[in-house]
Design a protein around this motif. Structure first.
Motif, PDB file in Angstrom:
ATOM      1  N   UNK A  45      -8.199  -1.205  -2.447  1.00 18.79           N
ATOM      2  CA  UNK A  45      -7.874  -2.319  -3.341  1.00 18.79           C
ATOM      3  C   UNK A  45      -9.120  -2.790  -4.063  1.00 18.79           C
ATOM      4  N   UNK A  46     -10.230  -2.860  -3.329  1.00 23.40           N
ATOM      5  CA  UNK A  46     -11.464  -3.359  -3.933  1.00 23.40           C
ATOM      6  C   UNK A  46     -12.051  -2.324  -4.882  1.00 23.40           C
ATOM      7  N   UNK A  47     -12.156  -1.083  -4.402  1.00 26.04           N
ATOM      8  CA  UNK A  47     -12.858  -0.075  -5.181  1.00 26.04           C
ATOM      9  C   UNK A  47     -12.048   0.367  -6.392  1.00 26.04           C
ATOM     10  N   UNK A  89      -9.249  -1.186  -7.609  1.00 27.03           N
ATOM     11  CA  UNK A  89      -8.591  -2.252  -8.331  1.00 27.03           C
ATOM     12  C   UNK A  89      -7.292  -1.719  -8.940  1.00 27.03           C
TER      13      UNK A  89
END
Lengths: 652, 420
Positions: free
Chosen positions: A365-367, A369
């Motif tokens: 989710x973070x990397x 997006x």
């Protein structure tokens, strides 16, 4: 305040040009798919002429890429298929079904990658933007992660089989060797090709023993002097035990056999069987899983997870899933030893090898997006019951959280929003509320689009949204003076007040123009005309005109009279109705019976007596008086003829 | 996130409010130049000003759209102590040909004796109702009993808050379980008068609004309040712009059977309190589903806040000016020559998607020798994608620091021991 463990993740700053200084105040407004920003209090600087700007800040331009749109469409089908199969089958679904769904998702990603690559190759460079190139690289990474998750979590391959799958994984994602092999084989003398040993070693590193043997055979024929060495190597490669999951062999038997083979390799190395050829010796050392040799092949391995799989192949081919994490961490550390911090992809893969599903989802989710990936993967993993232990006090679970985010993103797109509806349907906690909030914001540009939105709402018994859409459309049609459309929308909205209002507008129009627009619509109202009295009157009044036009005078006359006696017609319209009666009264044939004529007279008297209270202007008054006189005369004449006729009928 | 386009608003003074209509196809702007402008979005996404007229005889603070069920209706409020209701009518045919629409004033609400600081339509299920609040501390609720005749408005309720009012927000919940409810904020800066946010609730029996709750913890001046969409929850969520950004949960307490006529009492829980603006906060506003909250402060920043699936709120994005002076000239075609620095940053933003809430992929993989996808990254054409003209030297486009590219975070880290 920031918590210490989260310092590493900072919010992203977007800079808005032409906004003066840090002292100014920014105003903003949320919009569909974008946000508006404007300077609302000026920071320092010279006072003077201002030129206020409104800045449109967008966030999701990838949504508009036609190829990604295909990804969204295709994956939507798979998603819906998965949810339905779960609803239908009472029995617990089989692992192989989930694996095949996972493969479907991956093939959609593959198709997108191929399409993007195809464009890259076939068209001018300018046709692909930097974003397209980014998309290719990201899709490749996504597919790599998904494939690993499929092997480890969904297929949950046991020892033995596990390594076979990991080998496939490495082979698929390091397919560059095949291109080089093709080049080699098409050269005049493959055995003398400068890349010969590179390709052989690549094949061995990937455990593609057959291909390696075929190549080596070409070399062997050219070097008869070294034929025994080649024969020995070929023998070793040929004998290399490979676990056969469908065979009768047990894992212990396989390990025993593999141990013998490993010893044999070791013997040959110690015998210096391959000492005369450094490349052959390297191959032999690889077969023994020698760490230093493998690390010296970094350029062929390209990444630590290839290194991991190769090392496992030649040292622990029966590795157990739960032991993977130790090897993975070790291999990553060894391979990336100069790198201070692993890249996001490395961390994600490592988390997968550690079977830390939540970490994989979180890091992705973070990397990335990229809600598409995490939403679909998490949904699939949840169906596999791999997330059950994580009940979340947010109320909604992680799966739903991610699906809601993904579907909300789709809703900002002018056509993809239709896909989002199905995602919301399968979010039991907040899906309905989200759908309600989003769907009422879909702009109803055309009747067709409005009907589409309406159908979706009707299917889901979203009565308030159905009413609201119809109301908006009715209002819009009225605004544009399209009375027919306004009427049919207000009937759909079951909005009696509005139907009355539009009916009045129809009647006003009739009074001023002498004819009805949208007659067909009004003629076909059916029972819906009962929505409001005025609408009923409008329908009946049009029916009167139809009967009159069809020369069905008796019926027409009866209907006309009943409109007044049943008090259905508004008082203001009575004079019009009575005027309509005039031509009927003046027909040669008697149409209104004596009794009906009395009733008409009564209506006229009622109207004129009540009208006396009002004081219209003198001119209008004159016209009215003439009209009333005419009517009285016609009624009296008709009454006379009716009595005569009825009397003569009775006489017989 | 990136700036896709900048529209010269052509107001002759500062803009105070910009408001999207319900479907996001139109917007209204208002300004100290005493005018309101209406803009329509064309098929190509361009905005065209279709109406501009003088609305008040003072600065226009706020402009807001009624729900489209009531037609094309705007309300504005002003320093001139009035609020006004405007309706679009089908104009002369030559108006239409020129792409202009015609707005007429339906009513002027003149009850306030001081500046009208906020104007909001009530949720549509309550009918066509308009609320104003003013510096003299009075909230007024007007109703148009006949939605077809917007020239008749009756003053239904007058709520005296005793403190100078700056903002109002209706609870959008249409559930029968909740009575109509609104929050009022006060910018009174006397710290001794505690509780700068009041919650009023409609009482079916007395047919009056009564104060249900005072947020006594909010003691500094308040400039904006915003209820979040209810989403079917049993409690309400309210964001407050004061010296910091606050999010409160209002959990209705079970009523005593004996006091059914009294207003609902709430357990008020502070969900989040952020001091990041380090200054007065001026606006708070939720996106459609209240997954994101935006706030604007005197530090010149707009911050975006997002809750992860655990309900923990974090700042995920900051938007701020680039510090370039405005030179006071606007180009008629809306194409503005970009100052060097800002163009670079804009391009970076658009290419690398350094945003908090973009849905898709910022580049994951930096080129790495030998890895399969690095070969594509090497083919990157020079970045030339931006709708604005830009005289910047392309050679000066720097790729951002690689670490910066991964700092987007739609999902917050999972705290290991959360909820124990």
């Amino acid at each position: 305040m920031w918590e210490i463990e989260e310092l590493d993740v900072e919010p992203i700053t977007t800079v808005i040009p032409w906004v003066n200084s840090s002292k100014s105040r920014l105003g903003f407004e949320w919009g569909p798919g974008d946000m508006l920003f404007y300077e609302t209090v000026k920071g320092g600087g010279p006072k003077g002429k201002v030129c206020p700007l409104i800045h449109v800040v967008r966030k999701d331009e990838e949504m508009y890429s036609p190829i990604l749109r295909k990804l969204f469409n295709e994956s939507h089908h798979i998603f819906v298929g998965l949810q339905r199969s779960q609803e239908e089958s009472a029995s617990k679904p089989k692992t192989h079904q989930f694996v095949s769904i996972s493969k479907n998702y991956r093939s959609v990603i593959r198709a997108c990658i191929e399409e993007l690559q195809h464009i890259a190759v076939s068209s001018a460079v300018s046709a692909l933007t930097a974003q397209d190139y980014n998309q290719i690289s990201i899709l490749l990474a996504v597919e790599l992660i998904w494939n690993l998750c499929e092997i480890l979590f969904i297929e949950a391959a046991p020892a033995g089989t596990l390594l076979l799958h990991l080998l496939d994984w490495v082979q698929v994602h390091n397919a560059g060797v095949d291109d080089e092999a093709q080049e080699l084989l098409h050269s005049e003398d493959p055995a003398q090709h400068p890349k010969f040993w590179d390709v052989v070693i690549c094949y061995v590193l990937q455990g593609r023993i057959q291909e390696a043997r075929q190549l080596l055979a070409k070399q062997a024929t050219q070097k008869p002097a070294a034929s025994s060495m080649f024969k020995t190597m070929d023998g070793l490669l040929k004998k290399m035990p490979v676990f056969n999951p469908s065979g009768n062999q047990t894992l212990t038997e396989f390990e025993l056999k593999w141990g013998h083979w490993h010893e044999e390799c070791n013997r040959h190395l110690e015998d210096s069987s391959f000492a005369s050829n450094s490349n052959m010796e390297t191959v032999c050392k690889i077969l023994l899983g020698d760490k230093d040799t493998l690390l010296s092949q970094k350029k062929h391995l390209t990444n630590w997870y290839h290194f991991l799989v190769t090392q496992l192949l030649y040292t622990h081919p029966a590795v157990k899933p739960q032991d993977l994490q130790y090897y993975a961490q070790e291999c990553m550390d060894m391979f990336l030893k100069n790198q201070i911090e692993p890249e996001p992809l490395d961390s994600i893969l490592l988390a997968a090898f550690k079977f830390d599903i939540l970490q994989v989802i979180k890091d992705c989710s973070i990397a990335l997006n990229n809600w598409w990936f995490v939403a679909h993967l998490t949904d699939l993993l949840d169906h596999c019951r791999l997330l059950q232990s994580h009940n979340l006090h947010f109320g909604s679970n992680l799966r739903e959280f991610l699906l809601l985010e993904y579907a909300s993103g789709l809703f900002t797109h002018h056509s993809l929003w239709q896909l989002a509806v199905d995602y919301f349907d399968y979010c039991p906690e907040f899906g309905k509320a989200y759908l309600e909030l989003h769907i009422e914001r879909v702009s109803l540009d055309t009747e067709r689009k409005a009907l589409k939105v309406l159908r979706i709402c009707e299917q889901r018994q979203m009565t308030e949204q159905v009413r609201s859409i119809c109301k908006i459309m009715a209002k819009k049609s009225l605004h544009n003076n399209r009375l027919g459309s306004a009427l049919s929308w207000s009937i759909r909205a079951k909005d009696a007040g509005f139907a009355t209002l539009i009916s009045d507008r129809f009647l006003e129009d009739y009074c001023s123009r002498g004819s009805f627009s949208d007659l067909e619509l009004i003629d076909n109202l059916g029972t819906s005309m009962l929505l409001s009295d005025r609408l009923t009157f409008l329908g009946k009044y049009c029916e009167f005109h139809r009967l009159y036009g069809e020369k069905r005078f008796t019926e027409a006359a009866k209907l006309l009279l009943s409109l007044m006696t049943a008090r259905l017609a508004p008082r203001s319209f009575w004079m019009t109705l009575l005027t309509d009666a005039l031509p009927l009264l003046e027909q040669k044939k008697v149409i209104f019976s004596a009794e009906q004529t009395y009733e008409l007279m009564q209506c006229l008297e009622e109207l004129t007596s009540s009208d006396q209270n009002e004081h219209p202007s003198e001119q209008e008054d004159d016209i009215e008086i003439t009209k009333v006189e005419l009517l009285r005369l016609a009624l009296a004449r008709n009454l006379a003829s009716a009595i005569v006729q009825e009397g003569s009928v009775n006489a017989f | 996130m990136f700036v896709a386009r900048s529209i010269p608003a052509d107001h002759k003074d500062l803009i105070h409010d910009v408001s999207y209509d319900f479907h996001g196809r139109r917007m209204a702007t208002c300004s100290s130049d005493q005018s309101v402008k209406v803009w329509d979005k064309g098929e190509n996404g361009e905005w065209h000003c279709t109406a501009s007229w003088k609305t008040h005889s003072g600065s226009v603070w706020r402009v807001t759209w009624a729900h489209p069920e009531f037609g094309q209706v705007l309300a504005s409020c002003s320093f001139d102590r009035t609020a006004a209701v405007w309706e679009e009518i089908v104009g002369e045919s030559n108006d239409k040909q020129r792409g202009q629409s015609h707005w007429i004033k339906r009513t002027t609400l003149v009850d306030s004796r001081t500046s009208v600081t906020d104007v909001k339509f009530a949720p549509k299920h309550m009918g066509l109702m308009l609320t104003t609040c003013s510096a003299d501390g009075v909230v007024r609720i007007y109703e148009a009993p006949d939605v077809m005749n917007l020239s008749q408005w009756s003053l239904q309720h007058e709520i005296s808050c005793k403190l100078s009012c700056s903002c109002i927000s209706w609870n959008p919940s249409s559930s029968r379980a909740h009575s109509p409810m609104l929050a009022v904020g006060s910018d009174d800066n006397n710290p001794n008068l505690v509780g700068k946010v009041h919650i009023y609730e409609y009482n079916e029996n007395t047919r009056k609004y009564a104060k249900a709750e005072t947020l006594s913890m909010v003691t500094d001046p308040v400039h904006d309040v915003a209820f979040a969409p209810n989403l079917g929850r049993s409690f309400h969520v309210l964001a407050v712009a004061t010296k910091d950004v606050c999010i409160f949960n209002l959990v209705p307490l079970r009523k005593e059977p004996s006091s059914t006529s009294g207003p609902t009492k709430f357990d008020i829980q502070t969900v989040a309190q952020f001091e990041h603006h380090n200054s007065q906060v001026w606006r708070v506003s939720w996106n459609i589903t209240s997954t994101l909250l935006a706030s604007s402060g005197d530090d010149g920043c707009v911050r975006l806040w997002k809750a992860n699936y655990m309900g923990n709120w974090k700042c995920t994005g900051i938007l701020k000016g680039d510090g370039t002076p405005v030179n006071g000239t606007s180009n008629q075609h809306g194409m503005l020559t970009s100052p060097l620095g800002s163009a670079n940053q804009t391009i970076q933003g658009s290419l690398n998607g350094t945003s908090a809430s973009r849905y898709f992929f910022p580049p994951l993989e930096p080129p790495r020798a030998g890895s399969r996808w690095s070969s594509y990254a090497q083919l990157l054409p020079p970045p030339t994608l931006i709708e604005q003209t830009c005289d910047a030297d392309t050679a000066s486009h720097q790729l951002p620091h690689p670490r910066r590219r991964y700092t987007t975070r739609p999902l917050n880290p999972l705290p290991e021991n959360e909820g124990d």
